[in-house]
Enzyme design. Sequence first.
Site, PDB file in Angstrom:
ATOM      1  N   GLY A   1      13.515  44.779 -20.000  1.00  0.00           N
ATOM      2  CA  GLY A   1      14.553  44.279 -20.917  1.00  0.00           C
ATOM      3  C   GLY A   1      14.099  43.167 -21.829  1.00  0.00           C
ATOM      4  O   GLY A   1      13.132  42.448 -21.566  1.00  0.00           O
ATOM      5  N   GLY A   2      14.860  43.044 -22.911  1.00  0.00           N
ATOM      6  CA  GLY A   2      14.527  42.105 -23.970  1.00  0.00           C
ATOM      7  C   GLY A   2      14.697  40.649 -23.570  1.00  0.00           C
ATOM      8  O   GLY A   2      13.939  39.784 -24.010  1.00  0.00           O
TER       9      GLY A   2
ATOM     10  N   TYR B   1      26.093  43.742  -9.775  1.00  0.00           N
ATOM     11  CA  TYR B   1      25.106  44.307 -10.705  1.00  0.00           C
ATOM     12  C   TYR B   1      25.396  45.771 -11.039  1.00  0.00           C
ATOM     13  O   TYR B   1      25.539  46.148 -12.199  1.00  0.00           O
ATOM     14  CB  TYR B   1      23.702  44.132 -10.116  1.00  0.00           C
ATOM     15  CG  TYR B   1      22.613  44.755 -10.953  1.00  0.00           C
ATOM     16  CD1 TYR B   1      22.228  44.161 -12.150  1.00  0.00           C
ATOM     17  CD2 TYR B   1      21.992  45.942 -10.565  1.00  0.00           C
ATOM     18  CE1 TYR B   1      21.245  44.736 -12.938  1.00  0.00           C
ATOM     19  CE2 TYR B   1      21.004  46.524 -11.341  1.00  0.00           C
ATOM     20  CZ  TYR B   1      20.639  45.922 -12.523  1.00  0.00           C
ATOM     21  OH  TYR B   1      19.681  46.504 -13.308  1.00  0.00           O
TER      22      TYR B   1
ATOM     23  N   ASP C   1      23.786  36.059 -21.186  1.00  0.00           N
ATOM     24  CA  ASP C   1      24.202  37.465 -21.094  1.00  0.00           C
ATOM     25  C   ASP C   1      25.416  37.775 -20.228  1.00  0.00           C
ATOM     26  O   ASP C   1      25.949  36.928 -19.525  1.00  0.00           O
ATOM     27  CB  ASP C   1      23.008  38.323 -20.676  1.00  0.00           C
ATOM     28  CG  ASP C   1      22.870  39.517 -21.616  1.00  0.00           C
ATOM     29  OD1 ASP C   1      23.684  39.646 -22.530  1.00  0.00           O
ATOM     30  OD2 ASP C   1      21.942  40.320 -21.432  1.00  0.00           O
TER      31      ASP C   1
ATOM     32  N   HIS D   1      23.277  38.620 -25.224  1.00  0.00           N
ATOM     33  CA  HIS D   1      22.184  39.459 -25.734  1.00  0.00           C
ATOM     34  C   HIS D   1      22.673  40.829 -26.189  1.00  0.00           C
ATOM     35  O   HIS D   1      22.003  41.492 -26.970  1.00  0.00           O
ATOM     36  CB  HIS D   1      21.128  39.644 -24.644  1.00  0.00           C
ATOM     37  CG  HIS D   1      20.345  38.395 -24.380  1.00  0.00           C
ATOM     38  ND1 HIS D   1      19.040  38.232 -24.788  1.00  0.00           N
ATOM     39  CD2 HIS D   1      20.689  37.240 -23.771  1.00  0.00           C
ATOM     40  CE1 HIS D   1      18.617  37.024 -24.426  1.00  0.00           C
ATOM     41  NE2 HIS D   1      19.604  36.403 -23.803  1.00  0.00           N
TER      42      HIS D   1
ATOM     43  N   ASP E   1      23.142  48.644 -29.716  1.00  0.00           N
ATOM     44  CA  ASP E   1      22.140  47.755 -29.127  1.00  0.00           C
ATOM     45  C   ASP E   1      22.402  46.336 -29.623  1.00  0.00           C
ATOM     46  O   ASP E   1      22.725  46.152 -30.806  1.00  0.00           O
ATOM     47  CB  ASP E   1      20.744  48.205 -29.600  1.00  0.00           C
ATOM     48  CG  ASP E   1      19.682  47.990 -28.548  1.00  0.00           C
ATOM     49  OD1 ASP E   1      19.856  47.077 -27.717  1.00  0.00           O
ATOM     50  OD2 ASP E   1      18.676  48.726 -28.554  1.00  0.00           O
TER      51      ASP E   1
ATOM     52  N   LEU F   1      14.328  44.658 -29.411  1.00  0.00           N
ATOM     53  CA  LEU F   1      13.084  43.924 -29.648  1.00  0.00           C
ATOM     54  C   LEU F   1      11.900  44.845 -29.855  1.00  0.00           C
ATOM     55  O   LEU F   1      10.900  44.454 -30.464  1.00  0.00           O
ATOM     56  CB  LEU F   1      12.823  42.971 -28.477  1.00  0.00           C
ATOM     57  CG  LEU F   1      13.825  41.819 -28.377  1.00  0.00           C
ATOM     58  CD1 LEU F   1      13.442  40.864 -27.274  1.00  0.00           C
ATOM     59  CD2 LEU F   1      13.926  41.059 -29.704  1.00  0.00           C
ATOM     60  N   VAL F   2      12.024  46.101 -29.386  1.00  0.00           N
ATOM     61  CA  VAL F   2      10.930  47.052 -29.610  1.00  0.00           C
ATOM     62  C   VAL F   2      10.664  47.159 -31.113  1.00  0.00           C
ATOM     63  O   VAL F   2       9.505  47.176 -31.559  1.00  0.00           O
ATOM     64  CB  VAL F   2      11.289  48.422 -28.988  1.00  0.00           C
ATOM     65  CG1 VAL F   2      10.381  49.520 -29.512  1.00  0.00           C
ATOM     66  CG2 VAL F   2      11.203  48.343 -27.464  1.00  0.00           C
ATOM     67  N   ALA F   3      11.728  47.195 -31.908  1.00  0.00           N
ATOM     68  CA  ALA F   3      11.566  47.292 -33.366  1.00  0.00           C
ATOM     69  C   ALA F   3      10.716  46.136 -33.885  1.00  0.00           C
ATOM     70  O   ALA F   3       9.809  46.312 -34.710  1.00  0.00           O
ATOM     71  CB  ALA F   3      12.937  47.279 -34.039  1.00  0.00           C
TER      72      ALA F   3
ATOM     73  N   GLU G   1       8.634  44.196 -32.097  1.00  0.00           N
ATOM     74  CA  GLU G   1       7.272  44.220 -31.536  1.00  0.00           C
ATOM     75  C   GLU G   1       6.381  45.188 -32.329  1.00  0.00           C
ATOM     76  O   GLU G   1       5.222  44.898 -32.622  1.00  0.00           O
ATOM     77  CB  GLU G   1       7.331  44.638 -30.054  1.00  0.00           C
ATOM     78  CG  GLU G   1       7.992  43.577 -29.179  1.00  0.00           C
ATOM     79  CD  GLU G   1       8.406  44.093 -27.808  1.00  0.00           C
ATOM     80  OE1 GLU G   1       8.075  45.240 -27.453  1.00  0.00           O
ATOM     81  OE2 GLU G   1       9.077  43.330 -27.079  1.00  0.00           O
TER      82      GLU G   1
END
Length: 607
Positions: free
Chosen positions: A30-31, A89, A143, A167, A375, A379-381, A383
């Site tokens: 996770g981000g 959770y 979060d 987040h 979303d 953060l993948v974008a 990175e």
Amino acid sequence: MIGRLIVVSNRLPLTLRKVDEGWATERSPGGLASAMKPLLRRNGGDWIGWAGDSAELDREDRRAILHDWAQKDHCFTVELPPDVATGFYEGYANQTLWPVFHNFPSQLKFESKAWEAYVEANRIFREAVVERYKPNDLIWVHDYHLMLLPQMLRDKLPDAAIGFFLHIPFPSSEIFLVLPRREELLEGLLGADLLAFQTHGHLQQFRAALLRVFGMESKIEQVAVGSRPVRLEALPIGIAPEEYTDLLKSDKTTAAQYAEWVARYSGRKVLLAVDRLDYTKGVPERLRAYAHLLRSSSELKENVVLIQIAVPTREGIDTYQDLRTEVNRLVGEINGKLGTPEWTPLVYINRSIERTELVGLYKLADVCWVGSLRDGMNLVAKEYVACKPEGDGVLVLSEFAGAAAEMGEALLINPFDEERTAATIERALALDEQERCQRMTTLHNRVLRNNVFRWGYRFLALLQEAVSERGRYIDTQPQRLRPGEIRDAYTRASRRLLILDYDGTLVPFAKRPQQAAPPPVVLDLLSALASEPRNCVALMSGRSAENLDRWFGTVRGMWLVAEHGAELKPPSAATWEPLRSQVAHRLEVYSGANFGALHGPHAGKFC
Ligand code: ADP
Ligand code: F6P
């Protein structure tokens, strides 16, 4: 003096997993963990979170590992008993909050036991924070897992500086309303001094929820909770670019992996997708769009490959198991029906991969395909873009990811429209070099500039600012008159005009406006004031004329003003009148006395 930073989140940067006789320590998915780890490493501070397991909490070897985390990394574990961990959770956090906050209300599951576990988990987190807290520390809560924590902390540490960052997205108020226990969640959040969101859109939706649930008005940057201001901000999270660029520049494993992949995929265009295997990430939608692309474009056949990394996540939850089955089926179908002996169109990796491998793949990919249905940021974008210093590569980005708000140079897609998504991928693969380079260079520079350190610095600066505004905010309020002063002025006056506000003045604010009906004591008081010949009493409210009639129609001698002054009903009148200039004149006629002008150029005299 500023004290330490205390970060509180469900995940720590490391997660413990029970394996055979011992434990495996893994990088947390996770981000949140990706972003906060470098920030804390650079700035220092304590991190309080859950280790991710709840079995055999008493084992000595387990304790030794956690002790090590505390000593070396300042990561302090919150222990959740197994039933609390499950309800918290896998229950309320991920089967109630997660789907609703990501616009999937149909996936919502709710059990009051899971809610109780959520409350209990937040309480356990509170104890852990209180135990470590020292005056002047800054507490930063993260979060949706910990939305009750700000108010729980406020109750125990009234003066503490408490910030909260969400987040994930904040849903529209229509969707938020379906959430069981929504009032408690909002109250929990309002315990913070600063509430920050990924985008302005999420912030506005939060404000709309406050209005719909509590009737609570707010400003764009602030909401008042009694006399305490809560600062509101949109702060898009960034990455630590050098975590990726350093590996690109000098890591041997990354370089070796990259070279191997270049050879393996030579002559083919590489599309890359990296997601936790979560239904919000749009993996099946992407695979169907890819199948459509391959079927519709004969030129791409054998010339393209999609590498889909799907990091396992929340595997104890049915919806996630169903998703895995669905994705496995689609993977089999694409490779089985569209592949050839020389060509596997889809490489599917359903496990955690090392950062070195990930960076190699970012460098390799001609296109990074982010297809989230919803979303917080993604953060993948960022990175991927950080790994493209030369301006090669194209980012195809869902307009429903928070990242789209600040990455307009990407090719944006609606991932629900599979045909057009396929067309955009085709366009991305064919983009001319100059346009590609222009788009990517602009994105790259922005990702480097708006990095996670800047984000963290800004959050903490705003938090301190918010805390220092507490006193100032109170100072700027009109001074309260003491009851003695009011009594003396009342006794001295030969005539009195009393204009009374209703909600929050004569009765406390209620969660639902209709619950704020006047109790007999208020009606008696108003009747007594209005029957005194030297008094002119007016009740002024934002409520409707019909509402005021229903509640106050029996109070003789009192003026009613509805809808913030749009409608007026003099004492003993049978009907309401719009409060316009001619009505203001009639007021003079009714009363004959001058108590001063009402607002506005046409204002007359009240009583
Ligand atoms: P989310 O927080 O919803 O998972 P993001 O795209 O914001 O989505 O963040 C995903 C993060 O997970 C990225 O920082 C990415 O580098 C990281 N990641 C990717 N693969 C793995 C992995 N195998 N193990 C741990 N983290 C990973
Ligand atoms: O970045 C969003 C986020 O929801 C984090 O809060 C969370 O830790 C992460 O994704 C991964 O999910 P999980 O903690 O359930 O593995």
